[in-house]
Design an enzyme around this catalytic site. Structure first.
Site, PDB file in Angstrom:
ATOM      1  CD  GLU A 192      42.176  73.221   8.064  1.00  0.00           C
ATOM      2  OE1 GLU A 192      43.010  74.190   8.272  1.00  0.00           O
ATOM      3  OE2 GLU A 192      42.216  72.137   8.555  1.00  0.00           O
ATOM      4  CB  SER A 198      38.944  67.033   2.206  1.00  0.00           C
ATOM      5  OG  SER A 198      38.893  65.511   1.765  1.00  0.00           O
ATOM      6  CE1 TYR A 243      59.203  35.863 -16.168  1.00  0.00           C
ATOM      7  CE2 TYR A 243      58.390  33.398 -16.574  1.00  0.00           C
ATOM      8  CZ  TYR A 243      59.259  34.765 -17.238  1.00  0.00           C
ATOM      9  OH  TYR A 243      59.784  34.698 -18.429  1.00  0.00           O
ATOM     10  CG  ASN A 300      43.957  59.140   3.945  1.00  0.00           C
ATOM     11  OD1 ASN A 300      42.793  59.619   3.688  1.00  0.00           O
ATOM     12  ND2 ASN A 300      44.933  59.699   3.620  1.00  0.00           N
ATOM     13  CB  ALA A 321      44.881  63.633   5.251  1.00  0.00           C
ATOM     14  CB  ALA A 322      44.077  62.318   9.914  1.00  0.00           C
ATOM     15  CB  CYS A 357      50.485  63.132  -2.060  1.00  0.00           C
ATOM     16  SG  CYS A 357      50.998  62.760  -0.268  1.00  0.00           S
TER      17      CYS A 357
END
Length: 561
Positions: A36, A42, A435, A314, A14-15, A46
């Site tokens: 990596e 990437s 509202y 991020n 991610a980062a 989640c």
């Protein structure tokens, strides 16, 4: 810096990719390389619980852009101009020579990557307790896409599962299992669910509501070993008994991956994560660190905290990308804002918990209310329980937590915004919120909670919690629990005890003589508003020892008739 700076980023989830993308937009001529060690880059970590639940049907969607292009090595090369070396491990950093020793995990070959600026986005590692039986078939963690695929392959055959840990991942996987008609038992060492997210009062309410839907939750129980037969898991053994299961998930948290940073001689912070300044520089100004491997400053307490979240990864990636280009951007800090959806309930928090606020030295006062997220006559309305945590001395807003089937998340986002700018609880109550019946009530539940907090400080509404009322009942205290609902509501659900007195709110002024003046009175209704009216009526009639049970029966996490 050189006209064509060499930027090496270690970590591609991610980062790291966010840093690379931002740096590329600002520095078209930079040489940017991501290293990596995994084969996946990437990806939407989640989203993995939702893949297990079948809400994300295609595994590849976890790796795609919003416009349907896979975020692989080719994507980064073509669209970002970034070289990605997957299945390559950064073995060592030579800060003097400004080189990273990289090993190709497929061929075993090693090479040196020179850098002008280095970014560590090494993430975190799952905490794995030293349990016998971890190698049994059917024992999993949910940490990366490969884990998700392995679990998914077995999920349709799972009848019973044991989840070790009642944090975010544990509850999300329990929800996924429920969607597959599997029975789940959660075993948690601490005495509440979501110990890093909610205070004990809201956690107890949520636990009760999840158990009503069939989830078994065992608190304060320690797993001693994972049991198995013929190489296959059969359950777990705890310090109380054995629990059967044909799948066991270990979900007890993560630790920052700082081994590379430590070996390079970089400063490790008090939380155990990499220490960085507001520019996300490490103790070496040419090395930045971002994401789950770094510690952050909490905006309310000012203390260093370790809070690994995708949002921070991020946001920090953008800041680091800016600073690689010399822009001098700052990452101010965090509030610990987090959300969860589990078994039809929304859960959210921001800021300090009550326990954290007390530990930080604030003069803490809280209030918990139950309300609707939109007008009661709108067919889409839902329950929300909100808790405001504030400093009684300065009236500063310290934290807000919420649970319920209704929309608690937008209230938490409003609170997070207010706290980011240092708001008091009074200022929170004055925020101009929209509202209309499909979206809200005329006075937002967050405003209700803030106003109730202010009433409490003005001593207009002395209160007790549901837990305190339960303790009074269990001790045999001589008091009156005054239920002010209608007889029909009382008949449907009530606390069964001789000390409970039913006096409907509309009849109270005519029945004051039926309420003893020489005893403590605790007023109670479904959600708290009528109980507050009752308290004020009694106070106006000269009753001295009257209190309100915060949250009403919606906040009662115990058995009820």
């Amino acid at each position: 810096m050189a006209d064509n700076p060499r930027i090496v980023i270690i970590g591609g989830v991610a980062a790291g990719p966010k840093t690379a993308a931002r740096a590329r937009r600002l520095m078209p001529n930079a040489e940017i390389t991501i290293v990596e060690k995994d084969g996946y880059i990437s990806y939407a970590g989640c989203g993995m619980p939702f893949y297990l639940a079948g809400q994300v049907r295609d595994f590849n969607q976890l790796f795609m852009t919003a416009y349907g292009v896979a975020r692989d090595e080719g994507f980064f090369a073509r669209e970002k101009g970034v070289t990605v070396l997957t299945r390559h491990e950064a073995v060592a950093v030579d800060r003097e020579k400004k080189q990273v020793l990289v090993k190709d995990l497929t061929s075993g070959e090693e090479k040196q990557l020179p850098y002008d600026k280095l970014v560590l986005a090494t993430g975190s590692n799952p905490v794995v307790p030293p349990l016998k039986g971890l190698d049994l078939k059917g024992v999993y963690q949910l940490y990366n896409p490969a884990d998700a695929q392995r679990i998914k392959e077995q999920l349709d055959d799972v009848g019973e599962a044991v989840i070790v840990g009642a944090g975010l991942i544990g509850l999300e996987v329990a929800d996924a299992l429920r969607s597959k008609n599997a029975f789940a038992t959660i075993v948690e060492l601490q005495d509440q669910i979501l110990p890093g997210l909610l205070d004990a009062d809201l956690a107890a309410i949520l636990k009760a509501r999840l158990e009503e839907q069939g989830l078994e939750i065992r608190l304060g129980e320690k797993v001693l070993e994972i049991t198995g037969e013929d190489g296959r898991v059969t359950g777990v053994k705890t310090d109380r008994e054995e629990i059967s299961g044909d799948m066991v998930l270990i979900a007890v948290g993560v630790r920052p991956n700082v081994s590379l940073a430590r070996e390079a001689g970089l400063e490790i912070g008090q939380t155990g994560a990499i220490a960085v300044n507001e520019f996300l520089q490490t103790s070496d100004p040419d090395i930045y660190a971002v994401g789950d491997c770094v510690e952050n400053r909490h905006l309310i307490s000012g203390q260093k905290v370790y809070l690994p979240m995708a949002t921070y990864a991020n946001r920090q990636g953008r800041v680091a990308g800016d600073n690689l280009a010399g822009l001098g951007s700052k990452f101010a800090g965090v509030l610990g804002t987090a959300v969860l959806h589990v078994m039809g309930w929304n859960v959210a928090r921001t800021g300090l918990s009550e326990k954290q606020a007390r530990a930080a030295g604030f003069e803490v006062e809280t209030f918990l209310i139950a309300s609707h997220d939109r007008t009661h006559y709108h067919p889409g309305h839902g329950l929300v329980l909100l808790k405001v945590i504030g400093d009684a001395k300065t009236r500063r807003l310290l934290g807000v937590q919420g649970i319920g089937p209704g929309d608690v998340v937008k209230r938490i986002d409003v609170a997070a915004t207010a706290m980011h700018f240092g708001a008091t609880v009074d200022q929170l109550a004055e925020v101009d919120l929209a509202y209309a019946p499909p979206f809200n009530t005329p006075i937002d539940p967050l405003h209700h909670t803030a106003n109730a907090w202010r009433n409490k400080l003005q001593e207009l509404v002395p209160t007790v919690s549901a837990a305190q009322v339960k303790e009074k009942l269990d001790r045999g205290d001589d008091f009156v629990l005054l239920d002010v609902r209608t007889p029909q509501q009382y008949a449907a659900k009530h606390i069964e005890d001789d000390r409970v007195l039913l006096v409907t709110l509309g009849d109270m002024r005519q029945r004051l003589a039926d309420i003893p003046r020489d005893k403590e009175i605790v007023t109670l209704c479904a959600m708290g508003s009528r109980a507050y009216e009752a308290l004020r009526i009694l106070k106006g009639a000269g009753f001295e020892n009257v209190k309100l049970m915060e949250g009403g029966l919606q906040a009662w996490p115990y058995e009820i008739d």
